[in-house]
Structure formats: C-alpha cells, structure tokens
Design a protein around this motif. Structure first.
Motif, PDB file in Angstrom:
ATOM      1  N   SER A 185     -26.586  30.080 -43.744  1.00 12.74           N
ATOM      2  CA  SER A 185     -27.853  29.432 -43.405  1.00 12.74           C
ATOM      3  C   SER A 185     -28.309  29.967 -42.055  1.00 12.74           C
ATOM      4  O   SER A 185     -27.489  30.216 -41.170  1.00 12.74           O
ATOM      5  CB  SER A 185     -27.685  27.918 -43.326  1.00 12.74           C
ATOM      6  OG  SER A 185     -28.886  27.316 -42.870  1.00 12.74           O
ATOM      7  N   TYR A 216     -30.031  28.197 -40.080  1.00 11.91           N
ATOM      8  CA  TYR A 216     -30.397  26.981 -39.368  1.00 11.91           C
ATOM      9  C   TYR A 216     -29.152  26.194 -38.972  1.00 11.91           C
ATOM     10  O   TYR A 216     -28.068  26.442 -39.474  1.00 11.91           O
ATOM     11  CB  TYR A 216     -31.301  26.114 -40.258  1.00 11.91           C
ATOM     12  CG  TYR A 216     -32.483  26.885 -40.791  1.00 11.91           C
ATOM     13  CD1 TYR A 216     -33.609  27.096 -40.003  1.00 11.91           C
ATOM     14  CD2 TYR A 216     -32.450  27.452 -42.065  1.00 11.91           C
ATOM     15  CE1 TYR A 216     -34.684  27.832 -40.477  1.00 11.91           C
ATOM     16  CE2 TYR A 216     -33.530  28.188 -42.543  1.00 11.91           C
ATOM     17  CZ  TYR A 216     -34.635  28.378 -41.742  1.00 11.91           C
ATOM     18  OH  TYR A 216     -35.692  29.112 -42.202  1.00 11.91           O
ATOM     19  N   SER A 217     -29.339  25.204 -38.096  1.00  9.28           N
ATOM     20  CA  SER A 217     -28.246  24.305 -37.722  1.00  9.28           C
ATOM     21  C   SER A 217     -27.828  23.490 -38.941  1.00  9.28           C
ATOM     22  O   SER A 217     -28.542  23.454 -39.958  1.00  9.28           O
ATOM     23  CB  SER A 217     -28.709  23.365 -36.608  1.00  9.28           C
ATOM     24  OG  SER A 217     -29.685  22.459 -37.124  1.00  9.28           O
ATOM     25  N   GLN A 268     -27.833  20.224 -39.174  1.00 14.21           N
ATOM     26  CA  GLN A 268     -28.826  19.166 -39.369  1.00 14.21           C
ATOM     27  C   GLN A 268     -30.096  19.701 -40.020  1.00 14.21           C
ATOM     28  O   GLN A 268     -30.619  19.105 -40.960  1.00 14.21           O
ATOM     29  CB  GLN A 268     -29.153  18.471 -38.039  1.00 14.21           C
ATOM     30  CG  GLN A 268     -30.051  17.270 -38.199  1.00 14.21           C
ATOM     31  CD  GLN A 268     -29.470  16.188 -39.120  1.00 14.21           C
ATOM     32  OE1 GLN A 268     -28.261  15.950 -39.162  1.00 14.21           O
ATOM     33  NE2 GLN A 268     -30.328  15.533 -39.882  1.00 14.21           N
ATOM     34  N   GLU A 269     -30.597  20.828 -39.530  1.00 12.16           N
ATOM     35  CA  GLU A 269     -31.823  21.378 -40.106  1.00 12.16           C
ATOM     36  C   GLU A 269     -31.588  21.876 -41.529  1.00 12.16           C
ATOM     37  O   GLU A 269     -32.443  21.715 -42.399  1.00 12.16           O
ATOM     38  CB  GLU A 269     -32.391  22.503 -39.239  1.00 12.16           C
ATOM     39  CG  GLU A 269     -33.768  22.915 -39.714  1.00 12.16           C
ATOM     40  CD  GLU A 269     -34.494  23.848 -38.766  1.00 12.16           C
ATOM     41  OE1 GLU A 269     -35.545  24.370 -39.176  1.00 12.16           O
ATOM     42  OE2 GLU A 269     -34.015  24.070 -37.639  1.00 12.16           O
ATOM     43  N   THR A 270     -30.423  22.444 -41.784  1.00 11.98           N
ATOM     44  CA  THR A 270     -30.093  22.879 -43.142  1.00 11.98           C
ATOM     45  C   THR A 270     -30.094  21.691 -44.091  1.00 11.98           C
ATOM     46  O   THR A 270     -30.669  21.754 -45.187  1.00 11.98           O
ATOM     47  CB  THR A 270     -28.732  23.607 -43.167  1.00 11.98           C
ATOM     48  OG1 THR A 270     -28.814  24.773 -42.345  1.00 11.98           O
ATOM     49  CG2 THR A 270     -28.332  24.002 -44.574  1.00 11.98           C
ATOM     50  N   GLN A 297     -31.693  18.867 -43.741  1.00 10.39           N
ATOM     51  CA  GLN A 297     -33.079  18.412 -43.909  1.00 10.39           C
ATOM     52  C   GLN A 297     -33.852  19.318 -44.860  1.00 10.39           C
ATOM     53  O   GLN A 297     -34.611  18.840 -45.706  1.00 10.39           O
ATOM     54  CB  GLN A 297     -33.780  18.342 -42.554  1.00 10.39           C
ATOM     55  CG  GLN A 297     -33.257  17.226 -41.680  1.00 10.39           C
ATOM     56  CD  GLN A 297     -33.763  17.297 -40.244  1.00 10.39           C
ATOM     57  OE1 GLN A 297     -34.310  18.297 -39.797  1.00 10.39           O
ATOM     58  NE2 GLN A 297     -33.562  16.208 -39.511  1.00 10.39           N
ATOM     59  N   ARG A 298     -33.655  20.626 -44.728  1.00 11.36           N
ATOM     60  CA  ARG A 298     -34.347  21.580 -45.600  1.00 11.36           C
ATOM     61  C   ARG A 298     -33.887  21.421 -47.052  1.00 11.36           C
ATOM     62  O   ARG A 298     -34.683  21.492 -47.978  1.00 11.36           O
ATOM     63  CB  ARG A 298     -34.130  23.005 -45.098  1.00 11.36           C
ATOM     64  CG  ARG A 298     -34.818  23.279 -43.760  1.00 11.36           C
ATOM     65  CD  ARG A 298     -34.463  24.667 -43.232  1.00 11.36           C
ATOM     66  NE  ARG A 298     -35.003  25.711 -44.083  1.00 11.36           N
ATOM     67  CZ  ARG A 298     -36.219  26.221 -43.970  1.00 11.36           C
ATOM     68  NH1 ARG A 298     -37.038  25.804 -43.018  1.00 11.36           N
ATOM     69  NH2 ARG A 298     -36.624  27.173 -44.788  1.00 11.36           N
ATOM     70  N   GLU A 326     -20.302  24.072 -40.312  1.00  6.95           N
ATOM     71  CA  GLU A 326     -20.320  25.057 -39.231  1.00  6.95           C
ATOM     72  C   GLU A 326     -18.908  25.599 -39.066  1.00  6.95           C
ATOM     73  O   GLU A 326     -17.938  24.830 -39.072  1.00  6.95           O
ATOM     74  CB  GLU A 326     -20.775  24.336 -37.954  1.00  6.95           C
ATOM     75  CG  GLU A 326     -20.971  25.224 -36.769  1.00  6.95           C
ATOM     76  CD  GLU A 326     -21.488  24.421 -35.585  1.00  6.95           C
ATOM     77  OE1 GLU A 326     -22.682  24.532 -35.292  1.00  6.95           O
ATOM     78  OE2 GLU A 326     -20.681  23.675 -34.997  1.00  6.95           O
ATOM     79  N   VAL A 356     -32.384  27.850 -47.322  1.00  2.72           N
ATOM     80  CA  VAL A 356     -31.691  28.339 -46.121  1.00  2.72           C
ATOM     81  C   VAL A 356     -32.102  29.748 -45.706  1.00  2.72           C
ATOM     82  O   VAL A 356     -31.564  30.308 -44.758  1.00  2.72           O
ATOM     83  CB  VAL A 356     -30.164  28.265 -46.272  1.00  2.72           C
ATOM     84  CG1 VAL A 356     -29.719  26.834 -46.526  1.00  2.72           C
ATOM     85  CG2 VAL A 356     -29.661  29.169 -47.375  1.00  2.72           C
TER      86      VAL A 356
END
Length: 128
Positions: free
Chosen positions: A11, A13-14, A16-18, A20-21, A86, A127
């Motif tokens: 991904s 993204y972080s 959290q953002e992953t 959310q996406r 992560e 992602v």
C-alpha cells in the motif's frame, strides 16, 4: 495461486488511510464492512506492543450465501478478510486469501468463483 494461499500487496498509504480507503471502496460496491479489529490497539490495552495491524472483515450476504450453500466449509473463511499491517521498515501491506486457494480448499464450484474474485480487484485499486 499465491504462496500459502495468501496474496500480499503493498500500500502507498499509512495503515489508517489504507483501512479508510478499503472501507470506502467496499461500501461503494455495496459490500458490508462487518467489523474492524485493531490487533495492535488491543495489544496496547494490555501493555503489549506490536506493529500497527488491523483486520477488516467484509462481504455480501447476497454473494456469500450461495457460496456457503454450495461449499459449506467455506463458512470458516467467510466473510472475507483484509489484513492491513506495517512491517519493521514501516511499509504497509494488505494481505487476503487468494480466491484460487479458497476454491481448492473448499471445492467451490467454478460458476460461483465470480462471487469471490472481485474483492482482490477492489483491494488493489484502493491501495494504488
């Protein structure tokens, strides 16, 4: 088929953002997000540490029910799951069960595979 029946994609993204996406992508396609389990958050509550790790449980009763009716043991793997984690280097990935693995594991009829295959496409798009 992916090694060990798992597909892992990076991904950009972080965590959290992953998450959310992914939630937005699933909901936009009419899939239900049944639960979000924050493994690392729960570990922290009991004084333990682990890398940021969250599990999304999602699916569609309309798509999943015919699958489980045809291959009842598939209920152990449904609803579908997306593990967002992560690593030690801070890189984020999403891991999910390969539909081909689920087909082999549970004897899912070919004509119902379309009910499983679309989730991977949604995950990849979310992602990118």
């Amino acid at each position: 088929m992916a090694k060990d029946g798992l597909v892992q994609i990076a991904s950009h993204y972080s965590v959290q953002e992953t998450v959310q996406r992914l939630q937005a992508s699933f909901e936009a396609k009419g899939l239900q997000v049944f639960a979000l389990i924050d493994h690392s958050g729960e570990a922290e509550k009991v004084g333990l540490k682990m890398r940021t790790t969250k599990l999304l449980i999602f699916g569609s009763p309309k798509a999943g029910t015919p699958l489980m009716a045809a291959a009842p043991s598939l209920a152990i793997d449904l609803p579908l799951k997306a593990l967002v984690a992560e690593d030690d280097a801070g890189k984020v990935s999403v891991t999910y069960n390969d539909p081909g693995y689920l087909k082999e594991r549970h004897g899912v009829p070919e004509e119902l595979m379309k009910n499983l295959a679309g989730a991977g496409v949604l995950i990849v798009k979310a992602v990118e």
